[in-house]
Design a protein around this motif. Sequence first.
Motif, PDB file in Angstrom:
ATOM      1  N   ASN A   1       0.808  -1.216   0.000  1.00 55.32           N
ATOM      2  CA  ASN A   1       0.000   0.000   0.000  1.00 55.32           C
ATOM      3  C   ASN A   1       0.841   1.264   0.000  1.00 55.32           C
ATOM      4  O   ASN A   1       0.565   2.210   0.741  1.00 55.32           O
ATOM      5  CB  ASN A   1      -0.964  -0.006   1.194  1.00 55.32           C
ATOM      6  CG  ASN A   1      -1.893  -1.195   1.171  1.00 55.32           C
ATOM      7  OD1 ASN A   1      -2.424  -1.549   0.125  1.00 55.32           O
ATOM      8  ND2 ASN A   1      -2.078  -1.827   2.310  1.00 55.32           N
ATOM      9  N   GLY A   2       1.901   1.295  -0.795  1.00 55.82           N
ATOM     10  CA  GLY A   2       2.730   2.483  -0.921  1.00 55.82           C
ATOM     11  C   GLY A   2       3.821   2.620   0.118  1.00 55.82           C
ATOM     12  O   GLY A   2       4.580   3.577   0.100  1.00 55.82           O
ATOM     13  N   GLU A   3       3.903   1.664   1.052  1.00 50.85           N
ATOM     14  CA  GLU A   3       4.992   1.652   2.030  1.00 50.85           C
ATOM     15  C   GLU A   3       5.951   0.532   1.635  1.00 50.85           C
ATOM     16  O   GLU A   3       5.568  -0.632   1.597  1.00 50.85           O
ATOM     17  CB  GLU A   3       4.466   1.422   3.442  1.00 50.85           C
ATOM     18  CG  GLU A   3       5.558   1.496   4.494  1.00 50.85           C
ATOM     19  CD  GLU A   3       5.015   1.371   5.903  1.00 50.85           C
ATOM     20  OE1 GLU A   3       4.403   2.336   6.393  1.00 50.85           O
ATOM     21  OE2 GLU A   3       5.180   0.287   6.487  1.00 50.85           O
TER      22      GLU A   3
ATOM     23  N   LEU B   1      13.855  11.074   1.108  1.00 48.77           N
ATOM     24  CA  LEU B   1      14.925  10.520   0.287  1.00 48.77           C
ATOM     25  C   LEU B   1      14.567  10.546  -1.186  1.00 48.77           C
ATOM     26  O   LEU B   1      13.410  10.336  -1.546  1.00 48.77           O
ATOM     27  CB  LEU B   1      15.205   9.060   0.682  1.00 48.77           C
ATOM     28  CG  LEU B   1      15.698   8.782   2.092  1.00 48.77           C
ATOM     29  CD1 LEU B   1      15.838   7.272   2.302  1.00 48.77           C
ATOM     30  CD2 LEU B   1      17.022   9.467   2.355  1.00 48.77           C
ATOM     31  N   THR B   2      15.582  10.778  -2.019  1.00 46.65           N
ATOM     32  CA  THR B   2      15.456  10.554  -3.446  1.00 46.65           C
ATOM     33  C   THR B   2      16.301   9.314  -3.744  1.00 46.65           C
ATOM     34  O   THR B   2      17.028   8.821  -2.864  1.00 46.65           O
ATOM     35  CB  THR B   2      15.985  11.749  -4.272  1.00 46.65           C
ATOM     36  OG1 THR B   2      17.399  11.843  -4.095  1.00 46.65           O
ATOM     37  CG2 THR B   2      15.314  13.052  -3.843  1.00 46.65           C
ATOM     38  N   THR B   3      16.251   8.844  -4.971  1.00 45.24           N
ATOM     39  CA  THR B   3      17.030   7.653  -5.309  1.00 45.24           C
ATOM     40  C   THR B   3      18.528   7.954  -5.417  1.00 45.24           C
ATOM     41  O   THR B   3      19.315   7.037  -5.587  1.00 45.24           O
ATOM     42  CB  THR B   3      16.522   7.011  -6.609  1.00 45.24           C
ATOM     43  OG1 THR B   3      16.504   7.999  -7.634  1.00 45.24           O
ATOM     44  CG2 THR B   3      15.133   6.419  -6.413  1.00 45.24           C
TER      45      THR B   3
ATOM     46  N   GLY C   1      10.995   8.775  -1.255  1.00 37.93           N
ATOM     47  CA  GLY C   1       9.878   8.942  -0.340  1.00 37.93           C
ATOM     48  C   GLY C   1      10.342   9.324   1.050  1.00 37.93           C
ATOM     49  O   GLY C   1      11.494   9.687   1.264  1.00 37.93           O
ATOM     50  N   LYS C   2       9.416   9.209   1.988  1.00 35.29           N
ATOM     51  CA  LYS C   2       9.662   9.582   3.377  1.00 35.29           C
ATOM     52  C   LYS C   2       9.945   8.335   4.210  1.00 35.29           C
ATOM     53  O   LYS C   2       9.187   7.357   4.170  1.00 35.29           O
ATOM     54  CB  LYS C   2       8.435  10.311   3.935  1.00 35.29           C
ATOM     55  CG  LYS C   2       8.578  10.752   5.371  1.00 35.29           C
ATOM     56  CD  LYS C   2       7.314  11.463   5.829  1.00 35.29           C
ATOM     57  CE  LYS C   2       7.418  11.899   7.278  1.00 35.29           C
ATOM     58  NZ  LYS C   2       6.184  12.599   7.704  1.00 35.29           N
ATOM     59  N   VAL C   3      11.031   8.365   4.973  1.00 35.65           N
ATOM     60  CA  VAL C   3      11.362   7.260   5.863  1.00 35.65           C
ATOM     61  C   VAL C   3      10.356   7.248   7.010  1.00 35.65           C
ATOM     62  O   VAL C   3      10.243   8.223   7.753  1.00 35.65           O
ATOM     63  CB  VAL C   3      12.806   7.392   6.403  1.00 35.65           C
ATOM     64  CG1 VAL C   3      13.120   6.258   7.377  1.00 35.65           C
ATOM     65  CG2 VAL C   3      13.815   7.430   5.264  1.00 35.65           C
ATOM     66  N   VAL C   4       9.617   6.149   7.131  1.00 33.70           N
ATOM     67  CA  VAL C   4       8.611   6.056   8.189  1.00 33.70           C
ATOM     68  C   VAL C   4       9.040   5.122   9.319  1.00 33.70           C
ATOM     69  O   VAL C   4       8.466   5.150  10.402  1.00 33.70           O
ATOM     70  CB  VAL C   4       7.218   5.645   7.639  1.00 33.70           C
ATOM     71  CG1 VAL C   4       6.662   6.752   6.742  1.00 33.70           C
ATOM     72  CG2 VAL C   4       7.275   4.331   6.889  1.00 33.70           C
TER      73      VAL C   4
ATOM     74  N   LYS D   1      11.666   1.373   6.171  1.00 34.20           N
ATOM     75  CA  LYS D   1      10.358   1.412   5.505  1.00 34.20           C
ATOM     76  C   LYS D   1      10.184   2.836   4.982  1.00 34.20           C
ATOM     77  O   LYS D   1      10.376   3.800   5.730  1.00 34.20           O
ATOM     78  CB  LYS D   1       9.235   1.044   6.467  1.00 34.20           C
ATOM     79  CG  LYS D   1       9.347  -0.400   6.973  1.00 34.20           C
ATOM     80  CD  LYS D   1       8.231  -0.722   7.956  1.00 34.20           C
ATOM     81  CE  LYS D   1       8.421  -2.074   8.603  1.00 34.20           C
ATOM     82  NZ  LYS D   1       8.179  -3.198   7.732  1.00 34.20           N
ATOM     83  N   ILE D   2       9.842   2.943   3.699  1.00 35.32           N
ATOM     84  CA  ILE D   2       9.746   4.233   3.028  1.00 35.32           C
ATOM     85  C   ILE D   2       8.360   4.393   2.425  1.00 35.32           C
ATOM     86  O   ILE D   2       7.893   3.531   1.685  1.00 35.32           O
ATOM     87  CB  ILE D   2      10.828   4.344   1.928  1.00 35.32           C
ATOM     88  CG1 ILE D   2      12.216   4.189   2.556  1.00 35.32           C
ATOM     89  CG2 ILE D   2      10.698   5.680   1.179  1.00 35.32           C
ATOM     90  CD1 ILE D   2      13.322   4.012   1.543  1.00 35.32           C
ATOM     91  N   GLN D   3       7.691   5.517   2.755  1.00 34.24           N
ATOM     92  CA  GLN D   3       6.384   5.816   2.192  1.00 34.24           C
ATOM     93  C   GLN D   3       6.584   6.559   0.876  1.00 34.24           C
ATOM     94  O   GLN D   3       7.223   7.592   0.838  1.00 34.24           O
ATOM     95  CB  GLN D   3       5.587   6.699   3.152  1.00 34.24           C
ATOM     96  CG  GLN D   3       4.156   6.955   2.718  1.00 34.24           C
ATOM     97  CD  GLN D   3       3.289   5.731   2.884  1.00 34.24           C
ATOM     98  OE1 GLN D   3       3.348   5.050   3.890  1.00 34.24           O
ATOM     99  NE2 GLN D   3       2.464   5.446   1.880  1.00 34.24           N
TER     100      GLN D   3
END
Length: 97
Positions: free
Chosen positions: A12-14, A42-44, A66-69, A94-96
Amino acid sequence: MDTKYYWTEDQNGEVTVGLTEAGKNELGNITFVSLPKVGAQLTTSDTLLNVEADKAVSDIPSPVAGKVVAVNNNAVNDPSILNGSDKATSWIAKIQK
């Protein structure tokens, strides 16, 4: 080290990220890790994992933007768990998306 050495699982996007067998073989036994802070964007091209191991010292870029969750704090305290094959314990972050 190329990002092909990460495994990813998208729920689900995570995205949960860890090292593949090829990545672990290239690094050797992991002795130290530095992980991003929760909340970091983060970017790649940004470093997801700074690792010291028997065969290499590497800054490894993130496979997803994405954002580190969440980060695996157990890996900071005991980097050797990243050498394991159980994805439930050897994940990095885990990255959202």
